[in-house]
Each structure stands twice: as structure tokens, then as C-alpha cells.
Design a protein around this motif. Structure first.
Motif, short mmCIF file in Angstrom:
data_model
loop_
_atom_site.label_atom_id
_atom_site.label_comp_id
_atom_site.label_asym_id
_atom_site.label_seq_id
_atom_site.Cartn_x
_atom_site.Cartn_y
_atom_site.Cartn_z
N VAL A 430 46.24 6.61 47.45
CA VAL A 430 46.84 5.90 46.33
C VAL A 430 45.85 4.84 45.86
O VAL A 430 45.41 4.00 46.65
CB VAL A 430 48.18 5.24 46.71
CG1 VAL A 430 48.77 4.48 45.52
CG2 VAL A 430 49.17 6.29 47.21
N ASP A 529 53.28 6.39 39.34
CA ASP A 529 54.43 5.52 39.62
C ASP A 529 55.46 5.51 38.50
O ASP A 529 56.39 4.70 38.52
CB ASP A 529 53.95 4.09 39.89
CG ASP A 529 53.09 3.52 38.77
OD1 ASP A 529 52.77 4.28 37.84
OD2 ASP A 529 52.71 2.34 38.85
N ARG A 561 52.17 0.67 41.95
CA ARG A 561 53.15 0.46 43.01
C ARG A 561 53.48 1.80 43.62
O ARG A 561 53.22 2.85 43.03
CB ARG A 561 54.42 -0.19 42.46
CG ARG A 561 55.13 0.66 41.43
CD ARG A 561 56.26 -0.08 40.72
NE ARG A 561 56.90 0.77 39.72
CZ ARG A 561 57.99 1.51 39.95
NH1 ARG A 561 58.56 1.48 41.16
NH2 ARG A 561 58.51 2.27 38.99
N GLU A 562 54.05 1.79 44.81
CA GLU A 562 54.42 3.04 45.47
C GLU A 562 55.92 3.24 45.33
O GLU A 562 56.72 2.51 45.94
CB GLU A 562 54.03 3.03 46.95
CG GLU A 562 54.22 4.39 47.61
CD GLU A 562 53.58 4.49 48.98
OE1 GLU A 562 54.31 4.84 49.93
OE2 GLU A 562 52.37 4.21 49.10
N MET A 566 57.01 8.75 45.50
CA MET A 566 55.67 8.83 46.06
C MET A 566 55.72 8.75 47.59
O MET A 566 55.05 9.53 48.29
CB MET A 566 54.80 7.70 45.51
CG MET A 566 54.43 7.84 44.05
SD MET A 566 53.61 6.37 43.39
CE MET A 566 52.13 6.31 44.41
N THR A 567 56.54 7.84 48.12
CA THR A 567 56.64 7.67 49.57
C THR A 567 57.14 8.95 50.24
O THR A 567 56.58 9.40 51.25
CB THR A 567 57.58 6.50 49.91
OG1 THR A 567 57.07 5.31 49.32
CG2 THR A 567 57.70 6.31 51.41
#
Length: 668
Positions: A430, A529, A561-562, A566-567
Motif C-alpha cells: 500500500v 481507498d 487510508r486503508e 482493503m484490509t
């Protein structure tokens, strides 16, 4: 008797043998639905091919987009070279549906430009299904749309055989009933010509024409001819000509059918008049009367599908005939259905009915169409489900809907997490959005030096095109790919990425599910994001999987940002990566990049130009044989190509196309 012969240099490896065995046993045990969860590059297509060969049944593979369907068609054609492998997708290059906008009193007439090559492949599909037991069809979701009754289509044939008592006049009369047009000057697909005692027929579904030589007693000789050279290919004992269109009407039924249509017309017109809608009543009577006169004279009218319920003998609300009915008629229910990338294909199937209905209801309310137009539609999801044979949902990220379906009946979720070459899922990074283009350019140059390829995904077509222009100025061989690119040409662009004609392809959601590009070592996701459909967990996992076919596979997500999506995506890819690493260590497997042959183009590339063109510009003979409406449609097609050439700064080609457009306009 084995109908299907699987031809391949590969043997099932990794967890493919176990997956094939589980799926085959479930099919033999009459399990209705299964899920094949296979990671990108694990050989899901090869597993499907083995299952078809083991089950020995015809199969329909439904894909959610034309690009993936084209790739699957080419793969199955290679796996089953002696069987009838067909391609069935929407055949429109340009489609403006009939519509009415009450607010501005604007009526928009239906206008289409049909891709003749795809039309040929569609007709070839239905012809195969009615004549051969060994059919494999790769289709888009357009296969659930109304295409007319397979019974009527199968009844409308012309059987030719040496010695048959048929004269040119008899043959010509029957060909007209099959919707073939006589054209002695411009001999094109779906036409016939007469020369003395010979009749040349150009079937709508193949590339060879048929010459029929006769005398006063009947047919003397049948031969197939090469369309380009006119040379004889083979002598034939017999040949069956199938219709040139899917919608067929039986003239013997006209009296009964027309009476029903006129009765419904009068009932609806009376209803309009009683509520003070006199304009709508008059409009409906005029339009329906005109359509019936055209059908009686020509057997066809633009919009005939809106009367298909009457000709098919269906009642109000009955489901239309679709490609699934051709399979049912051909195999008597003994066929297989594969829903490829089911997590996105099934939602498409569920949503198609409602969008179609709302537009047609407005046309009915204002007297442009009879209520029967509502029965010319795609299948509803419940109708589709009732027609499904034994089904396998195939995806790297199956949705909860498919998983719950198979869980309910106790069917297996077959996992295929290992790749035949030992490749592992790509490493993921990322990086911040600030300076992302400069960072991306450095990564691209690194891959170009290693003769590797890059995929970049954006959120909009405009960004894809602008980024393409920017990278071109940096001397990067780049091409964009999105929905405005012609259907068959999308596969050619991806093939040229593999060949090295391009080093980078930039797109949107076309670069996601199922694309098989072993040379791609980097996937870059811009605006990762931005939560939404294109940046959901499923979409991110699918996009990241495009880098899983190369030993140096890497994914870069550019984001500030995550997000939760995405996580979850990174966590799932990491889980699979760890599982694969453990397996490779335990079994001493050394990962290797996938090596796949690059298939021939589905279309031709215009010589000496970078612009993709599916057919040559028209000759004077072809122009002279076209109707004014055909010329107007050709202008629309050429205008689209001219703009595409201008965007790519291929001004010489754009000027050439512009001149042809001007010339066509002078002939109108």
C-alpha cells in the motif's frame, strides 16, 4: 459413447485431480448445485473442461462480460478441437433501444448496428445445438434474452440433396421464407444469388457458400465454395440450410395470429379512447396495422420480437424462449451449466428483467406498443433457476448467495488453491496517492526493462484515457481498454499486451475477473481507498489476482487510508499465499511462471496502422448494394472509429474514414 474428446498437453496437477474427482462424483450423484472456489491461475477452465469430458454432456458456460467470454471460447475451442464449441454474446456494435420520454414528448426509434461476425457466431450456436449432440457454448448473460422458439427455428429448414426434385424457383421461394435476401450484386452472409440454373447460397452462420446446380428435374450437383477465391472446397451429397434470423414466423399461422393481435389492439385502443387518450388509441392502431402488413408481405419487421408471444403460442406472462431452451431441446435436460465468476454473473442475471420492463411499460402506456411487448424480455431469476440443470458456480471469490445455496443442499465447496506451476499469490504493498503517477512510471519502466507487462486499473474511462496519453508521451507502449472498445477487439488488445505490442494496458472493471495474462508481473490499483463496487473486497481480490500468474507478481494499492475492503482483501490474499508457500516447502516445489500460447486474433488488424478495425472500409460495389438505412448505420460505425483514431492521434486513418463518411453521405 464418448461425445467429448479433451485434447491438451497438460495433465491435472496440484489440487486439480482432487477437485475434478469431487465435482465429477457430485455430478454422477445428481447433485444439483456446486461451487468451485479456485484462485486465479489455478486452472479452473481446465478443471471445467475435464468435468465436461468426464460427464460426457453438452455444456453452457455463462460469463459476465464479452471479453472474458471470448477468452473462454478460445480456450475451450483449443481443449475440444473436434467438438462444436460456440460463442454466443450480444451482437450489437451500436444499440439505441426504442423509448419514449413523456416529459418532452420525445419518441426515440430503435436503432441498431449489428456486428455481422458475432451474428454469424450466434446463428452457428443455435444451428449446432439443433444438429449436434457434442455442443459447448460460451455465452454472456445475453443468453437469457428472448431469441424465439427453438421449435419454429428448427422447423424452418431447407434440405438440399443431389437428385431432390427442386428447381431454382422452389429453392429461392424457400430461402425467402427463411429470411434470406436475394442479392445478385453484393453477395454477403444471409443472401443468395441466381445465375441461370445455379443458385449460390451464403448461409448466415458459416464462412463458405453453397452452390446448387439444377436442371428441369432437380438438383444435379452440390458444392461448397471458398468465398474469397470462388474455388470448390468439396462436393456434397446433401446440405441443410437453417434460417438467417432467430425470429421466424410461420405464414400458415398468420390468419389466426393476426386475429389475436388485432383483437388485443382493439381492446387496448378502446381502453385508451374511454379514458380520453384518443392520440394514443390512433397511434396504436396505425403502428400495429403497419407492422402486420410488413410481416404479411416480408415475413419480418423491425421490432417483430415484440409480437413473439403470439407467434410462439405463449400466454401473457409466460417466460420467453432463450438459449437455455435450445439446450433443453437438444439434450432433453442432460446438460451442464457453469456460471463463471458467479459472484458478479448471478447479480447481473437477477437485475436484467427489471431494467427492461420499466422502459417498455412507458411505450405501452403511450400507445407505441401492445402489452405483448412486456413478454419480449430476459428471464426473471426464478425462471432462470427453474431452467438450470446441474450447475457449477465458479469463482475465486464466491458470493454468500452461492455458498448458502450449496450449503442448504449439503453440496461441497470444492477449493482449488494451488497453481500447477507452484506460483504463489502476489506480494501486496500500500503506497500513498501523493506522487502515485511518478511512482507508477518508475515501476512500469522497471518492468519494461525486464520485458514484463503491467495492468493499471482506474475508476473512470476518462482517467484511463488521460493516463494513456500521459504514458504515451513518456514513450511507454500503452493502450486503454474499456466498454467503448469494440467487443471482439478487446481480446486482440490483450493478446497484443502479451506479444509486447503494448507494455501497459489501462482499464476499469474489464481488467478484473478471469483475464489470463501470464506476462503481467505488476498490477497497480489507483484510488484503492474509494469504497464502492470497483473497490470492494471481492473486486480488489479479483484485480490483485491478475498478478498471480508471474513469478515476480506484485500488487500496489495507491491509497491515503486503508479501508475495510482493503484490509479484508489483503488478509485473504496473504492467507492463500501462506498456504501455497507451506505446500511448496513441504513438497519441494520450485515456482515457475505460467507459459501459455498466444492465440490467433478474433479479428483482423488493418495493415500499417495501429488502429483496430473489424472489417475493411466499404467498396463501391458494396455501397451500391446498400439500402439508405444500412448506409446510415454504417456512418454511425465509421464515426465511432474515426473518433477512436483521432484520440490515438492516428490522424491519417481518421481522415481516411472521414472521407468515406462524406462519400456515403453524398449517396444518400
Amino acid at each position: 459413447m464418448n461425445l467429448f474428446t479433451l485434447t491438451s498437453d497438460y495433465k491435472p496437477t496440484g489440487d486439480q485431480p482432487e477437485a475434478i474427482s469431487k465435482l465429477t462424483k457430485a455430478i454422477q450423484s445428481q447433485v444439483k448445485e456446486q461451487v468451485l472456489l479456485g484462485v486465479t491461475g489455478s486452472g479452473k477452465t481446465f478443471t471445467m473442461a475435464n468435468l465436461i469430458a468426464n460427464a460426457n454432456r453438452p455444456a453452457l458456460i455463462i460469463s459476465h462480460n464479452k471479453t472474458l467470454a471470448a477468452q473462454l471460447y478460445q480456450e475451450f475451442r483449443d481443449y475440444f478441437p473436434t467438438n462444436a464449441v460456440s460463442y454466443f454474446v450480444s451482437y450489437y456494435d451500436y444499440y439505441q433501444p426504442e423509448a419514449y420520454i413523456p416529459q418532452s414528448n420525445t419518441y426515440i426509434e430503435k436503432e441498431t448496428v449489428i456486428n455481422e461476425e458475432i451474428d454469424k457466431l450466434r446463428l452457428f450456436t443455435t444451428t449446432n445445438l439443433l444438429t449436434r449432440p457434442d455442443c459447448i457454448v460460451v455465452a454472456s448473460v445475453s443468453c437469457i434474452y428472448n431469441i424465439g422458439s427453438p421449435k419454429e427455428y428448427g422447423n424452418f429448414i431447407l434440405k438440399l440433396s443431389v437428385g431432390a426434385p427442386l428447381t431454382p424457383r422452389h429453392i429461392a421461394k424457400r430461402l425467402v421464407e427463411l429470411q434470406y435476401m436475394r442479392n445478385d450484386m453484393g453477395f454477403t452472409r444471409g443472401t443468395f444469388r441466381m445465375r441461370g440454373n445455379s443458385v449460390d447460397i451464403y448461409p448466415a452462420y458459416q464462412d463458405e457458400c453453397i452452390r446448387v446446380k439444377t436442371d428441369d428435374k432437380g438438383i444435379l450437383e452440390l458444392t461448397s465454395l471458398d468465398m474469397l477465391t470462388g474455388n470448390t472446397i468439396a462436393a456434397l451429397d446433401g446440405f441443410v440450410v437453417y434460417p438467417a434470423k432467430h425470429y421466424m414466423t410461420n405464414p400458415t399461422q398468420y390468419k389466426k395470429v393476426f386475429a389475436r393481435i388485432r383483437s388485443d389492439m382493439e381492446a387496448k385502443a378502446t381502453q385508451f379512447s374511454e379514458t380520453g387518450k384518443f392520440i394514443e388509441a390512433q397511434r396504436l392502431r396505425e403502428r400495429v396495422t403497419h407492422d402486420l402488413e410488413m410481416i404479411e408481405e416480408l415475413g419480418y419487421v423491425n421490432g417483430i420480437e415484440n409480437y413473439s408471444r403470439y407467434f410462439d403460442g405463449r400466454n401473457v406472462g409466460d417466460p420467453p424462449y432463450s438459449l437455455l431452451d435450445y439446450f433443453e431441446k437438444s439434450s432433453k435436460g442432460k446438460w451442464l451449466l457453469f456460471v463463471d465468476e458467479s459472484h458478479i454473473t448471478m447479480p447481473q442475471i437477477r437485475g436484467m428483467y427489471h431494467g427492461d420492463r420499466s422502459r417498455k411499460q412507458t411505450l405501452i402506456d403511450y400507445g407505441f406498443r401492445l402489452p405483448s411487448a412486456l413478454d419480449n424480455r430476459p428471464l426473471r431469476i426464478d425462471e432462470f433457476m427453474r431452467r438450470m440443470p446441474q450447475t457449477v458456480y465458479v469463482s475465486a471469490t464466491p458470493d454468500e448467495w452461492e455458498l448458502s445455496r450449496v450449503k442448504e443442499i449439503g453440496a461441497p465447496v470444492v477449493e482449488q488453491l494451488l497453481r500447477p506451476t507452484g506460483l504463489i499469490d502476489p506480494v501486496t504493498y500500500v503506497r500513498p496517492s501523493k506522487g502515485q503517477i511518478e511512482d507508477l512510471l518508475k515501476e512500469i519502466e522497471l518492468r519494461v526493462n525486464r520485458k514484463e507487462r503491467v495492468l493499471v486499473t482506474t475508476l473512470t474511462k476518462r482517467i484511463a484515457e488521460d493516463l494513456t496519453k500521459y504514458l504515451s508521451l513518456k514513450n511507454i507502449k500503452v493502450q486503454y481498454l474499456h466498454a467503448d472498445v469494440e467487443t471482439l477487439l478487446r481480446s486482440d488488445i490483450l493478446a497484443d499486451l502479451r506479444r509486447g505490442v503494448f507494455d501497459v494496458v489501462i482499464g476499469i472493471n474489464l481488467l478484473r475477473e478471469g483475464l489470463d495474462l501470464p506476462e503481467v508481473s505488476l498490477v497497480a490499483i489507483l484510488d484503492a481507498d474509494k469504497e464502492g463496487f470497483l473497490r470492494s473486497t471481492t473486486s480488489l481480490i479479483q484485480t490483485m489476482g491478475r498478478a498471480a500468474r508471474h513469478i515476480h507478481g506484485m500488487v500496489i494499492l495507491y491509497a491515503d487510508r486503508e479501508t475495510q475492503s482493503m484490509t479484508r482483501a489483503i488478509k485473504e490474499v496473504t492467507r492463500r499465499r501462506n498456504y501455497q508457500l507451506t505446500h511448496n516447502t513441504k513438497h519441494h516445489v520450485t515456482p515457475l511462471s505460467i507459459n501459455k500460447p498466444i492465440r490467433d486474433r478474433m479479428t483482423l488488424l488493418k495493415k500499417d496502422t495501429p488502429e483496430y478495425i473489424s472489417e475493411d472500409l466499404l467498396s463501391e460495389d458494396e455501397l451500391s448494394s446498400m439500402t439508405p438505412m444500412d448506409k446510415k448505420r454504417q456512418i454511425i460505425v465509421l464515426s465511432t472509429r474515426m473518433k477512436a483514431a483521432s484520440r490515438d492521434m492516428n490522424f491519417e486513418l481518421a481522415a481516411h474514414i472521414r472521407d468515406q463518411i462524406r462519400h456515403i453521405k453524398t449517396t444518400l
